[in-house]
Structure formats: C-alpha cells, structure tokens
Design a protein around this motif. Structure first.
Motif, mmCIF file in Angstrom:
data_model
loop_
_atom_site.group_PDB
_atom_site.id
_atom_site.type_symbol
_atom_site.label_atom_id
_atom_site.label_comp_id
_atom_site.label_asym_id
_atom_site.label_seq_id
_atom_site.Cartn_x
_atom_site.Cartn_y
_atom_site.Cartn_z
ATOM 1 N N TYR A 1 -6.993 10.664 -5.134
ATOM 2 C CA TYR A 1 -7.461 11.774 -5.955
ATOM 3 C C TYR A 1 -8.983 11.820 -5.976
ATOM 4 O O TYR A 1 -9.679 10.870 -5.572
ATOM 5 C CB TYR A 1 -6.924 11.656 -7.387
ATOM 6 C CG TYR A 1 -7.365 10.418 -8.128
ATOM 7 C CD1 TYR A 1 -8.583 10.365 -8.814
ATOM 8 C CD2 TYR A 1 -6.560 9.281 -8.148
ATOM 9 C CE1 TYR A 1 -8.984 9.234 -9.485
ATOM 10 C CE2 TYR A 1 -6.943 8.141 -8.827
ATOM 11 C CZ TYR A 1 -8.165 8.117 -9.502
ATOM 12 O OH TYR A 1 -8.562 6.983 -10.166
ATOM 13 N N LEU A 2 -9.518 12.943 -6.465
ATOM 14 C CA LEU A 2 -10.954 13.125 -6.619
ATOM 15 C C LEU A 2 -11.211 14.075 -7.784
ATOM 16 O O LEU A 2 -10.370 14.897 -8.132
ATOM 17 C CB LEU A 2 -11.577 13.668 -5.334
ATOM 18 C CG LEU A 2 -11.130 15.049 -4.841
ATOM 19 C CD1 LEU A 2 -12.026 16.169 -5.367
ATOM 20 C CD2 LEU A 2 -11.089 15.096 -3.325
ATOM 21 N N LEU B 1 -6.699 16.299 -4.498
ATOM 22 C CA LEU B 1 -6.006 15.198 -3.862
ATOM 23 C C LEU B 1 -6.592 14.952 -2.475
ATOM 24 O O LEU B 1 -7.128 15.871 -1.838
ATOM 25 C CB LEU B 1 -4.512 15.505 -3.729
ATOM 26 C CG LEU B 1 -3.762 15.843 -5.020
ATOM 27 C CD1 LEU B 1 -2.335 16.272 -4.695
ATOM 28 C CD2 LEU B 1 -3.755 14.658 -5.974
ATOM 29 N N ASN B 2 -6.511 13.724 -2.013
ATOM 30 C CA ASN B 2 -6.947 13.411 -0.655
ATOM 31 C C ASN B 2 -5.879 12.600 0.063
ATOM 32 O O ASN B 2 -5.110 11.860 -0.567
ATOM 33 C CB ASN B 2 -8.287 12.664 -0.664
ATOM 34 C CG ASN B 2 -8.194 11.285 -1.300
ATOM 35 O OD1 ASN B 2 -7.433 10.430 -0.868
ATOM 36 N ND2 ASN B 2 -8.985 11.055 -2.347
ATOM 37 N N TYR B 3 -5.825 12.776 1.375
ATOM 38 C CA TYR B 3 -4.951 11.959 2.220
ATOM 39 C C TYR B 3 -5.803 11.412 3.363
ATOM 40 O O TYR B 3 -6.079 12.107 4.338
ATOM 41 C CB TYR B 3 -3.780 12.763 2.765
ATOM 42 C CG TYR B 3 -2.828 11.908 3.576
ATOM 43 C CD1 TYR B 3 -1.985 10.995 2.940
ATOM 44 C CD2 TYR B 3 -2.793 11.984 4.962
ATOM 45 C CE1 TYR B 3 -1.126 10.187 3.670
ATOM 46 C CE2 TYR B 3 -1.936 11.187 5.700
ATOM 47 C CZ TYR B 3 -1.113 10.291 5.049
ATOM 48 O OH TYR B 3 -0.272 9.485 5.784
ATOM 49 N N ARG C 1 -11.045 8.343 -5.079
ATOM 50 C CA ARG C 1 -10.297 7.109 -4.848
ATOM 51 C C ARG C 1 -9.364 7.278 -3.646
ATOM 52 O O ARG C 1 -8.583 8.231 -3.585
ATOM 53 C CB ARG C 1 -9.483 6.707 -6.072
ATOM 54 C CG ARG C 1 -8.476 5.587 -5.795
ATOM 55 C CD ARG C 1 -7.984 4.903 -7.038
ATOM 56 N NE ARG C 1 -9.017 4.048 -7.608
ATOM 57 C CZ ARG C 1 -8.802 3.200 -8.618
ATOM 58 N NH1 ARG C 1 -7.601 3.123 -9.167
ATOM 59 N NH2 ARG C 1 -9.783 2.448 -9.080
ATOM 60 N N LYS C 2 -9.464 6.335 -2.708
ATOM 61 C CA LYS C 2 -8.569 6.294 -1.559
ATOM 62 C C LYS C 2 -7.695 5.043 -1.677
ATOM 63 O O LYS C 2 -8.183 3.972 -2.030
ATOM 64 C CB LYS C 2 -9.368 6.254 -0.252
ATOM 65 C CG LYS C 2 -10.242 7.494 -0.053
ATOM 66 C CD LYS C 2 -11.052 7.411 1.226
ATOM 67 C CE LYS C 2 -11.918 8.637 1.423
ATOM 68 N NZ LYS C 2 -12.710 8.571 2.672
ATOM 69 N N THR C 3 -6.420 5.200 -1.373
ATOM 70 C CA THR C 3 -5.458 4.118 -1.560
ATOM 71 C C THR C 3 -4.741 3.806 -0.255
ATOM 72 O O THR C 3 -4.238 4.706 0.419
ATOM 73 C CB THR C 3 -4.418 4.498 -2.630
ATOM 74 O OG1 THR C 3 -5.087 4.813 -3.852
ATOM 75 C CG2 THR C 3 -3.457 3.343 -2.879
ATOM 76 N N ARG C 4 -4.706 2.520 0.090
ATOM 77 C CA ARG C 4 -4.028 2.090 1.312
ATOM 78 C C ARG C 4 -2.881 1.144 0.970
ATOM 79 O O ARG C 4 -3.006 0.277 0.116
ATOM 80 C CB ARG C 4 -5.006 1.386 2.266
ATOM 81 C CG ARG C 4 -4.372 1.005 3.593
ATOM 82 C CD ARG C 4 -5.376 0.625 4.637
ATOM 83 N NE ARG C 4 -6.074 -0.602 4.316
ATOM 84 C CZ ARG C 4 -6.618 -1.418 5.242
ATOM 85 N NH1 ARG C 4 -6.524 -1.097 6.516
ATOM 86 N NH2 ARG C 4 -7.248 -2.498 4.887
ATOM 87 N N THR D 1 -7.465 -0.367 -2.816
ATOM 88 C CA THR D 1 -8.132 0.876 -3.218
ATOM 89 C C THR D 1 -9.611 0.842 -2.841
ATOM 90 O O THR D 1 -10.250 -0.215 -2.834
ATOM 91 C CB THR D 1 -8.003 1.119 -4.735
ATOM 92 O OG1 THR D 1 -8.571 0.009 -5.447
ATOM 93 C CG2 THR D 1 -6.549 1.297 -5.129
ATOM 94 N N TYR D 2 -10.131 2.045 -2.554
ATOM 95 C CA TYR D 2 -11.541 2.241 -2.242
ATOM 96 C C TYR D 2 -12.064 3.333 -3.177
ATOM 97 O O TYR D 2 -11.561 4.455 -3.156
ATOM 98 C CB TYR D 2 -11.735 2.688 -0.792
ATOM 99 C CG TYR D 2 -11.149 1.771 0.252
ATOM 100 C CD1 TYR D 2 -11.958 0.874 0.942
ATOM 101 C CD2 TYR D 2 -9.790 1.812 0.569
ATOM 102 C CE1 TYR D 2 -11.422 0.031 1.914
ATOM 103 C CE2 TYR D 2 -9.253 0.982 1.535
ATOM 104 C CZ TYR D 2 -10.067 0.094 2.207
ATOM 105 O OH TYR D 2 -9.538 -0.723 3.168
ATOM 106 N N ASP D 3 -13.075 3.023 -3.970
ATOM 107 C CA ASP D 3 -13.670 3.993 -4.892
ATOM 108 C C ASP D 3 -15.033 4.422 -4.358
ATOM 109 O O ASP D 3 -15.910 3.577 -4.114
ATOM 110 C CB ASP D 3 -13.831 3.395 -6.286
ATOM 111 C CG ASP D 3 -12.487 3.113 -6.947
ATOM 112 O OD1 ASP D 3 -11.475 3.665 -6.479
ATOM 113 O OD2 ASP D 3 -12.459 2.356 -7.929
ATOM 114 N N TYR D 4 -15.202 5.745 -4.186
ATOM 115 C CA TYR D 4 -16.418 6.295 -3.606
ATOM 116 C C TYR D 4 -17.063 7.326 -4.538
ATOM 117 O O TYR D 4 -16.376 7.974 -5.326
ATOM 118 C CB TYR D 4 -16.110 7.020 -2.287
ATOM 119 C CG TYR D 4 -15.850 6.149 -1.084
ATOM 120 C CD1 TYR D 4 -16.894 5.719 -0.275
ATOM 121 C CD2 TYR D 4 -14.549 5.779 -0.743
ATOM 122 C CE1 TYR D 4 -16.643 4.931 0.849
ATOM 123 C CE2 TYR D 4 -14.297 4.991 0.376
ATOM 124 C CZ TYR D 4 -15.353 4.576 1.167
ATOM 125 O OH TYR D 4 -15.112 3.802 2.279
#
Length: 215
Positions: A53-54, A33-35, A77-80, A103-106
């Motif tokens: 998440y990753l 998970l990411n924050y 994936r980062k979500t704002r 969302t940002y997908d990296y």
C-alpha cells in the motif's frame, strides 16, 4: 544529511509555495495499492511479492490549461513472501513448508509531467522518481544466516514512472483521480548473490486514488 532531514525539506518545499494564482495549483491527498517485483540481470523476475500500500500528498502546478507538473510525497510499503521447504535428511523427501514475510518501507518522491486530453478527462504522465528506504524488516524467526553472501541493500532507488488515468470532477475546484502507474527502477538496489554477481532493479505497478483541491 540524514534521510529524515531530506524528507522534511521536501515536504516543506511543497507546502511553502505561496499559492497566489487561482486554479494555478492543486493540492491533494492520495492512497493506493502497489504490486512490486525485482528484476535480476535484466530478465529474471522475483514474483514472490504480494500487494502493498501507499499514501501521501500531492501538488499540481499548471504550466498551461492541459499541462501540469505533478509532485508526490508518498509513504510506501512493499511486502515480499519468503518460503522455506524442509526435506528429510535421509532420503531428501519433502516434509513441509513454512512461510515468512519481509517488508520494505519507502518514502517515494515522483516528479511527473502530466498532460490532460482536452475535455476527455483522461491524462497521461511521466517523469523520474526517487525513493528512500526507511526500513527493511524480516520475520524474527526466519533463518537469515546468509548476510555474508549477498551484497548490501542500498538505501536509494531511482527510476522512471509512467501513468495513465482519469479525472472525475466533483465541483469547480474539487476532483478525484484514478491512476494506473508503473515505476521502472534503473539503478541497482543490491541484495544479490556475491558469487553470482549481477544487478537487481525494482518495478512496481500501482493503483492510485487521489482527491485534489484547486487553489
């Protein structure tokens, strides 16, 4: 060279190495998970992000018994959260709010130097990371009409990653890892007001679980 070609080359390099020396390499998979947040002009933080998440693959090459070079290829994936507040035109009274999602997908590529503290099972690691933005998507009904007033969002992010964690041995070759990692972006990723100027840099706290197999 396109982003897809770069990703394929990196993955190919990770898995084309001839794993000849026993216990010199470990390959694995990881998820977590990411924050995230974004830091503007070095001080103001945008905390409108939610947990993302990753998942990906990893490769550890042992330079010494307790010292290794660790590389990851992660999809992240980062979500704002975006919130609009509506007001009555006549008396400026608040009449409601509406939530949207961006969302940002990296593809995230950290290369870390990892040190394990003897028989304690704890480790620290650190090194650079490079991230490629694959896709940026916002809810279709969000009134995003200010694109002419903000700088372009850049496709590459670069920075430093620091982490601490523990190894849980399953048997002679298999182990699990639990790691708390912090990625500090050091370059401007864009997306800031053209009038206000300044910079925007990323920061993300990650909880990463991994399974590793010694070769």
């Amino acid at each position: 060279m396109t982003k897809n070609k770069i990703i394929l080359i990196v993955i190919g390099l990770l898995f084309s190495i001839k794993l000849s020396a026993q216990n010199e390499f470990k390959i694995g998979v990881n998820a977590g998970l990411n924050y995230p947040n974004i830091i503007y002009n070095g001080n103001y933080k945008n905390n409108n992000f939610s947990i993302g998440y990753l998942f990906g693959v990893s490769l550890d090459y042992y330079l010494k018994e307790n010292l290794s070079l660790k590389a990851n290829v992660n999809y992240e994936r980062k979500t704002r959260k975006l919130e609009l507040t509506y007001y009555n035109n006549s008396n400026a009274e608040e009449i409601g709010k509406e939530d949207f999602k961006e969302t940002y997908d990296y593809i995230n590529l950290p290369v870390l130097l990892k040190y394990e503290f003897g028989n304690s099972k704890f480790f620290v690691n650190g090194g650079p990371f490079l991230s490629f933005l694959l896709k940026n998507k916002i809810d279709n009904d969000y009134p995003n009409d200010n694109s002419d007033f903000i700088t372009d969002l850049k496709n590459i992010d670069f920075g430093l990653s620091l982490g601490i964690g523990t190894n849980i041995s399953l048997n002679e070759k298999n182990d699990l890892t639990i790691e708390l990692r912090d990625d500090f972006g050091i370059i401007d990723i864009g997306g800031v007001s053209r009038q206000a100027g300044g910079t925007a840099k990323t920061n993300a706290i990650k909880l990463v679980l991994g399974w590793n197999l010694g070769i």
